[in-house]
Motif scaffolding. Structure first.
Motif, short mmCIF file in Angstrom:
data_model
loop_
_atom_site.label_atom_id
_atom_site.label_comp_id
_atom_site.label_asym_id
_atom_site.label_seq_id
_atom_site.Cartn_x
_atom_site.Cartn_y
_atom_site.Cartn_z
N GLU A 1 0.89 -1.12 -0.09
CA GLU A 1 -0.01 -0.23 -0.02
C GLU A 1 1.04 1.39 0.04
O GLU A 1 2.04 1.10 0.38
N ARG B 1 -2.65 8.17 -1.94
CA ARG B 1 -2.81 7.13 -1.06
C ARG B 1 -3.57 6.26 -1.93
O ARG B 1 -4.80 6.08 -2.33
N LEU C 1 -4.70 2.10 -1.34
CA LEU C 1 -4.88 1.18 -0.34
C LEU C 1 -5.30 -0.28 -0.98
O LEU C 1 -5.89 -0.10 -2.19
N PRO D 1 -7.86 -3.03 0.07
CA PRO D 1 -8.91 -3.70 0.77
C PRO D 1 -8.90 -5.11 0.41
O PRO D 1 -8.49 -5.67 -0.57
N GLU E 1 -12.55 -4.86 5.15
CA GLU E 1 -10.91 -5.24 5.57
C GLU E 1 -11.20 -6.62 6.45
O GLU E 1 -12.09 -6.28 7.41
N SER F 1 -2.81 -5.86 12.10
CA SER F 1 -3.69 -4.75 11.25
C SER F 1 -4.64 -3.99 11.72
O SER F 1 -5.19 -3.05 11.43
N HIS G 1 -4.57 -0.38 12.52
CA HIS G 1 -4.35 0.25 11.40
C HIS G 1 -5.73 0.42 10.49
O HIS G 1 -5.98 1.38 10.13
N ASP G 2 -6.41 -0.73 10.46
CA ASP G 2 -7.80 -0.93 9.97
C ASP G 2 -8.71 0.04 10.53
O ASP G 2 -9.58 0.43 9.70
N LYS H 1 -6.91 3.39 7.94
CA LYS H 1 -7.47 3.15 6.95
C LYS H 1 -9.07 3.58 6.82
O LYS H 1 -9.63 3.88 5.88
N TYR I 1 -10.61 5.71 3.93
CA TYR I 1 -11.71 5.21 3.26
C TYR I 1 -12.88 6.30 3.45
O TYR I 1 -13.65 6.41 2.37
N TYR J 1 -18.02 0.82 4.85
CA TYR J 1 -16.79 0.31 5.44
C TYR J 1 -17.00 -0.88 6.45
O TYR J 1 -17.49 -0.37 7.48
#
Length: 188
Positions: A26, A76, A78, A80, A106, A112, A115-116, A120, A124, A133
């Motif tokens: 990413e 950025r 990413l 998913p 995710e 993670s 971070h998710d 993220k 998102y 999401y």
């Protein structure tokens, strides 16, 4: 999945590097984050999500995508686990980056999860097309759904086998039991 920061690069350098690399990365504001291999539960849940969403979206103009890069700003990109686009997909960089997903999903791992849920999620939520999401835990039955509302985002959690996740932007409900089909908790 372990996320490891690699080095700073320009967008062009990153795209050239990613094209040649066998690993997945990413790209966030000039820095690369290597996406390491996933474990069994993660892979089964991702498959179940794609299969379940695909079945629910048959006869619509929506497509379920696995591992498709998503743009969350000019610098950025990413990746998913699952994304859904409806209508004509808008892409850039030779279709490597999707610009208009409706849903991103995710599946978390211990390395993670923060971070998710934080980084993220914020990225998102900055993408205007994303209406939902979904964060799915691979170690226990838990799904967190962030849905775009008029004044921000609304969070709902689901942890009971008989619950269904309402994906209003896709006009469907995803049964939680389907996501966790064939999963035995305690297994990696």
């Amino acid at each position: 999945m372990v996320i490891e920061r690699v080095q700073k690069m320009s967008v062009e350098e990153f795209l050239d590097f990613a094209e040649r690399s066998e690993e997945r990365y990413e790209y966030i504001d000039g820095e690369l984050y290597e996406m390491t291999s996933t474990k069994y539960n993660h892979n089964v849940i991702t498959y179940n999500l794609a299969l379940g969403l695909g079945a629910l979206l048959t006869d619509t103009d929506c497509q379920v995508l696995l591992g498709q890069g998503v743009g969350a700003g000019a610098a950025r990109f990413l990746i998913p686990d699952v994304s859904v686009v409806c209508g004509e997909p808008r892409t850039e960089f030779d279709t490597r980056i999707l610009l208009n997903p409706i849903l991103v999903v995710e599946v978390t791992s211990p390395s993670s999860v923060d971070h998710d849920r934080v980084v993220k999620r914020d990225f998102y939520q900055s993408v205007a097309s994303i209406q939902a999401y979904l964060i799915v835990d691979q170690h226990r039955m838990l799904a967190e759904l962030y849905t775009r509302i008029e004044k921000g985002w609304h969070l709902r959690t689901f942890s009971q086998t008989d619950e269904e996740i309402p994906l209003e932007a896709l006009n469907c409900r995803l049964p939680l039991r389907d996501i966790y089909q064939r999963i035995e908790f305690g297994a990696a």
